[in-house]
Enzyme design. Structure first.
Site, PDB file in Angstrom:
ATOM      1  N   SER A 135      18.586  17.667  58.719  1.00 36.03           N
ATOM      2  CA  SER A 135      17.282  17.534  58.632  1.00 36.03           C
ATOM      3  C   SER A 135      16.474  18.713  58.655  1.00 36.03           C
ATOM      4  CB  SER A 135      16.904  16.396  59.647  1.00 36.03           C
ATOM      5  OG  SER A 135      15.396  16.075  59.326  1.00 36.03           O
ATOM      6  N   TYR A 149       8.134  17.710  50.656  1.00 38.84           N
ATOM      7  CA  TYR A 149       9.209  18.176  51.652  1.00 38.84           C
ATOM      8  C   TYR A 149       9.414  17.344  52.935  1.00 38.84           C
ATOM      9  CZ  TYR A 149      12.956  20.856  53.885  1.00 38.84           C
ATOM     10  OH  TYR A 149      13.946  21.574  54.519  1.00 38.84           O
ATOM     11  N   LYS A 153      12.009  14.467  54.480  1.00 40.83           N
ATOM     12  CA  LYS A 153      12.824  14.717  55.752  1.00 40.83           C
ATOM     13  C   LYS A 153      12.358  13.744  56.681  1.00 40.83           C
ATOM     14  CE  LYS A 153      15.404  18.205  54.967  1.00 40.83           C
ATOM     15  NZ  LYS A 153      16.648  18.272  54.849  1.00 40.83           N
TER      16      LYS A 153
END
Length: 277
Positions: A135, A149, A153
């Site tokens: 991660s 993004y 994540k």
């Protein structure tokens, strides 16, 4: 040391490549996936049968299960599955095309979910194993200019934390790796920017534009990061989260404390919506 077999997505560069090199050099077997054929020919030439390679773009969702099944069939047992493939899409949310949004979520989030799902039946059948999800500090802390993004994540974080609880009865353990910035090829080969909108000039979201023309100094050593990830596979119980890098530790702790500071003063008002109050 007993030889182990690892499955790693995205071994052509970055953390994936470093993990593969360290594992092979110590005598383990590695099943690695690459999007570009020929990108790991040097490792194949050096390590032969101990390095199994599958061609995979994780946005090709049916192909994920095909490659996973082939790796288990050819190698017999896989002890550790490392979900590593991904990239960063940076810019303000409205600077991206719809196609960029879908591709980011498909690669980083759906690709990760489907890789884990493809491995689970095999891991259950063999009586256990380890899933390691790469991660990022960006999975726990958020900043302007990285909304998509972060979306990918943060989704990975929630999925894998719940998954760890689901598969624990089968002897399968899950670890989320939270690296900070590291000196890999990420900024040159795994980073994309949206098309800048003038409206965002001079705003916090525009700060990420520096990635497009400047090499930003980062503290993380990918060799050390990979070594810590490898060591974590032997920890019992598995760490739920593995924070790597002083910048990651600072970013995560500041973000979590900030969230608590937002929530804790609301204890009394939250209870006011309970039935019977």
């Amino acid at each position: 040391m007993t030889m182990q077999t690892w499955f790693i997505t995205g071994v052509n560069s970055g953390f994936g490549r470093e993990l593969a090199e360290q594992l092979l050099s110590r005598g383990d077997r590695v099943a690695g996936t690459v999007r570009r054929k020929g990108s790991v020919d040097d490792l194949q030439a050096e390590y032969g049968d101990r390095f199994w390679v599958g061609h995979l773009d994780v946005t090709d969702l049916p192909r994920i299960r095909e490659v996973m099944d082939a790796a288990f069939s050819d190698l017999g047992r896989i002890d550790v599955v490392v979900i590593n493939a991904g990239y960063g899409l940076f810019g303000a949310a409205e600077e991206f095309t719809d196609e960029q949004v879908v591709h980011q979520i498909t690669t980083n989030l759906i690709g990760s979910i489907q890789t884990a799902r493809a491995a689970l039946p095999r891991l259950r059948a063999q009586g256990g194993g380890r899933v390691i999800q790469i991660s990022s500090v960006a999975g726990l802390a958020a900043h302007a200019g990285a909304s998509l993004y972060h979306a990918s994540k943060w989704g990975v974080e929630g999925c894998m934390e719940a998954l760890a609880q689901e598969v624990a009865p089968f002897g399968i353990e899950v670890t989320l790796v939270e690296p900070g910035g590291a000196r890999t090829s990420f900024s040159s080969s795994s980073l994309q920017l949206g098309e800048p909108l003038a409206a965002y000039d001079g705003t916090p979201a525009a700060m990420v534009r520096v990635f497009g023309h400047t090499r930003v100094p980062v503290p993380g050593d990918p060799v050390k990061v990979a070594a810590k990830v490898i060591d974590s596979a032997a920890q019992k119980p598995a760490p739920m989260r593995l924070v790597l890098g002083s910048d990651s530790y600072q970013g995560v702790t500041v973000a979590l404390r900030g969230r608590l500071a937002q929530v804790e003063p609301q204890q009394a008002s939250a209870a006011e919506t309970d039935a019977g109050t």
